[in-house]
Design a protein around this motif. Sequence first.
Motif, mmCIF file in Angstrom:
data_model
loop_
_atom_site.group_PDB
_atom_site.id
_atom_site.type_symbol
_atom_site.label_atom_id
_atom_site.label_comp_id
_atom_site.label_asym_id
_atom_site.label_seq_id
_atom_site.Cartn_x
_atom_site.Cartn_y
_atom_site.Cartn_z
ATOM 1 N N ALA A 380 7.119 6.263 7.377
ATOM 2 C CA ALA A 380 5.886 5.480 7.433
ATOM 3 C C ALA A 380 4.721 6.393 7.097
ATOM 4 N N SER A 381 3.679 5.812 6.547
ATOM 5 C CA SER A 381 2.559 6.620 6.085
ATOM 6 C C SER A 381 1.237 6.049 6.563
ATOM 7 N N VAL A 382 0.228 6.926 6.559
ATOM 8 C CA VAL A 382 -1.143 6.569 6.898
ATOM 9 C C VAL A 382 -2.028 6.940 5.722
ATOM 10 N N VAL A 383 -2.826 5.983 5.236
ATOM 11 C CA VAL A 383 -3.823 6.240 4.203
ATOM 12 C C VAL A 383 -5.199 5.985 4.806
ATOM 13 N N LEU A 384 -6.105 6.953 4.635
ATOM 14 C CA LEU A 384 -7.494 6.733 5.022
ATOM 15 C C LEU A 384 -8.190 6.041 3.864
ATOM 16 N N LEU A 385 -8.611 4.794 4.073
ATOM 17 C CA LEU A 385 -9.056 3.927 2.982
ATOM 18 C C LEU A 385 -10.503 4.129 2.554
ATOM 19 N N SER A 386 -11.354 4.620 3.440
ATOM 20 C CA SER A 386 -12.772 4.731 3.103
ATOM 21 C C SER A 386 -13.268 6.146 3.390
ATOM 22 N N PRO A 387 -12.798 7.117 2.612
ATOM 23 C CA PRO A 387 -13.212 8.504 2.860
ATOM 24 C C PRO A 387 -14.696 8.710 2.595
ATOM 25 N N HIS A 388 -15.312 9.552 3.405
ATOM 26 C CA HIS A 388 -16.704 9.941 3.178
ATOM 27 C C HIS A 388 -16.793 11.152 2.257
ATOM 28 N N SER A 389 -15.714 11.917 2.137
ATOM 29 C CA SER A 389 -15.722 13.123 1.309
ATOM 30 C C SER A 389 -15.881 12.750 -0.160
ATOM 31 N N ARG A 390 -16.632 13.577 -0.878
ATOM 32 C CA ARG A 390 -16.855 13.364 -2.300
ATOM 33 C C ARG A 390 -16.582 14.660 -3.051
ATOM 34 N N GLY A 391 -15.959 14.523 -4.230
ATOM 35 C CA GLY A 391 -15.688 15.674 -5.068
ATOM 36 C C GLY A 391 -16.315 15.503 -6.438
ATOM 37 N N HIS A 392 -15.821 16.299 -7.395
ATOM 38 C CA HIS A 392 -16.318 16.198 -8.757
ATOM 39 C C HIS A 392 -15.286 16.785 -9.706
ATOM 40 N N LEU A 393 -15.448 16.492 -10.984
ATOM 41 C CA LEU A 393 -14.664 17.172 -12.011
ATOM 42 C C LEU A 393 -15.626 17.793 -13.007
ATOM 43 N N VAL A 417 -11.546 13.712 8.906
ATOM 44 C CA VAL A 417 -10.528 14.369 9.729
ATOM 45 C C VAL A 417 -10.281 13.544 10.989
ATOM 46 N N ARG A 418 -11.346 13.207 11.688
ATOM 47 C CA ARG A 418 -11.225 12.471 12.946
ATOM 48 C C ARG A 418 -10.529 11.128 12.754
ATOM 49 N N ARG A 419 -10.902 10.404 11.695
ATOM 50 C CA ARG A 419 -10.335 9.067 11.500
ATOM 51 C C ARG A 419 -8.872 9.127 11.040
ATOM 52 N N HIS A 420 -8.544 10.132 10.229
ATOM 53 C CA HIS A 420 -7.160 10.224 9.780
ATOM 54 C C HIS A 420 -6.241 10.613 10.939
ATOM 55 N N LEU A 421 -6.689 11.511 11.785
ATOM 56 C CA LEU A 421 -5.880 11.873 12.956
ATOM 57 C C LEU A 421 -5.672 10.663 13.863
ATOM 58 N N ALA A 422 -6.696 9.844 14.013
ATOM 59 C CA ALA A 422 -6.543 8.626 14.813
ATOM 60 C C ALA A 422 -5.487 7.719 14.192
ATOM 61 N N GLY A 423 -5.435 7.665 12.868
ATOM 62 C CA GLY A 423 -4.424 6.862 12.194
ATOM 63 C C GLY A 423 -3.020 7.381 12.421
ATOM 64 N N LEU A 424 -2.838 8.698 12.406
ATOM 65 C CA LEU A 424 -1.517 9.270 12.656
ATOM 66 C C LEU A 424 -1.040 8.931 14.070
ATOM 67 N N ARG A 425 -1.928 9.016 15.032
ATOM 68 C CA ARG A 425 -1.546 8.687 16.409
ATOM 69 C C ARG A 425 -1.241 7.191 16.548
ATOM 70 N N GLN A 426 -2.006 6.374 15.847
ATOM 71 C CA GLN A 426 -1.762 4.935 15.892
ATOM 72 C C GLN A 426 -0.409 4.597 15.268
ATOM 73 N N LEU A 427 -0.052 5.279 14.192
ATOM 74 C CA LEU A 427 1.241 5.038 13.553
ATOM 75 C C LEU A 427 2.384 5.367 14.508
ATOM 76 N N ARG A 428 2.279 6.485 15.189
ATOM 77 C CA ARG A 428 3.320 6.834 16.172
ATOM 78 C C ARG A 428 3.436 5.767 17.258
ATOM 79 N N GLN A 429 2.305 5.252 17.680
ATOM 80 C CA GLN A 429 2.316 4.224 18.730
ATOM 81 C C GLN A 429 3.041 2.971 18.244
ATOM 82 N N ILE A 430 2.790 2.567 17.005
ATOM 83 C CA ILE A 430 3.436 1.373 16.454
ATOM 84 C C ILE A 430 4.943 1.573 16.345
#
Length: 539
Positions: A380-393, A417-430
């Motif tokens: 099972a996987s967790v994707v953070l759908l609305s990242p605040h981080s921005r990059g460039h090319l 970081v905080r939101r993705h870790l919350a997702g990992l813990r939520q996945l384990r709970q499910i």
Amino acid sequence: MHNYDYIVVGAGSSGCVVASRLSEDPQTRVLLIEAGASTDDFWVNTPAGMARLFGSERFNWRFKTAPIATLDGRQVQWDRGKGLGGSSAINGMIYMRGQPEDYDLWARLGNPGWAWADVLPYFKRSEHNVRGASSNHGDQGPLWVSDPEEVHPAAHDFISACANLGIPRSSDLNAPPYPAVGVRQYTIRQGRRHSAYKAFIEPVRQRPNLDILSNAHVTRVLLEGQEASGVEVLHDGQRRAILAAREVILSAGAIASPQLLLLSGIGEAAQLQRHGIAVRHELPGVGRNLQDHWYASFAWRCTADSSVNHRLSGLRKYLEGARYLLTHGGYLALGAAPVTAYTRSEVDGPVDLQLSLNPMSFSASASGEVAADAYPGISASVVLLSPHSRGHLELASADPLQAPLLHPNYFSDERDVRRHLAGLRQLRQIVQAPPLGQRVIEEVRPGAQCASDEQLFDYLKRCGGTGWHPVGTCKMGHDPSAVVDARLRVHGVGRLRVIDASIMPVIPTGNTNAPCIMIGEKGADLIRADALAARTLAA
């Protein structure tokens, strides 16, 4: 090669749609240019063959990011489709649009015509949904959207476990409300991948006013004054110019479209001058605003009846292959993980997580080949759908055949970081919740010992990966960093548009293939509505 009304660069998810729709007018001459070749291949057409395409030099550009400081210097492979169909020829075939709020946000950011009510008709127009027409779906379009042929009992138990934890069941994940959990749909037709090329170009390829030039690398956009007049291509070892009497449309994707603008002298002046490229129009936002989804997967050892690993390894995988050859059915006819939950990382926050379960588990060899694990496993996987981080090319050099430098800056914003870790813990709970938890024996990856925030973040950085959704590098808008306006016209350069994932100001909270097809549909309508007069071009 003669002159055309429109030149479309890139035969991917957006470009195929644009070329198909523009060529519906028999008086309009359209050229579709693709750097790759045909993608008519067994493993491309077979949905489960996508695992073999990660290592393919023939169908995959296999870009590598620059070393990423926020991932402790790690470089990440970015898989992008090479050939007719673009990334829709190598992706997981997931048909997800994101949420209505995504597009309402685009409109609020200064892009009239891009709110959910505006774009929904374009989603519907492209669809041939096997469930039939409804207020949210179409059934007369060229793109086949289907349900998975088979949903394993363990996947149904994932849905039930989510429901037991308060996530509402949904019969249609492409329709609100959210949070929601349910079965995904896929761009699969009768057991075979239905890429944008298969859907939009192959049925109309014999149109006399539509030409397709493959194995041709566009090296730059040609400009006359402040207007695009055509493109320069490298084909069969020769460079030559092809002219467009009306418009040039870049649909080469979030990596190649900004690279082409830069190679053509359109971008940040200092960067262009550094590579000896004459500045034709300064547009500092080209290549900025890069966004991508990041994901991490867990794996569990489970009871024998909870996994299909045994069907995909040893002699049984040959039986499964024979079944597919005879019927186009079975597990080789399935796309990526069949069930998904859209949830919140914070109780009062927006829906920003995608949690998906697969009744199988995989491991990659040193060579990158992916194979089912020898034990009964689920993943099972967790994707953070609305990242605040921005990059460039940015350009690596003025050589159009050299890939640009990719700087995604994952996790450069601490909120991610905080939101993705919350997702990992939520996945384990499910996964531990009934009835799914009754199938689980032990967590294999990363293992129960990986428990603290520091340990989980280390796993996320070391073993996570791209969601294959780079967007935003030719942002739509009117602020100083915008590259195109709401009609997808490049600011300050006439007769030149960008129509692909790069125009997204903010990444959707879902997969990006369906939105790219929608952008192609709407972009073609914008071109037709503007109907620029054809120019007389020199031979």
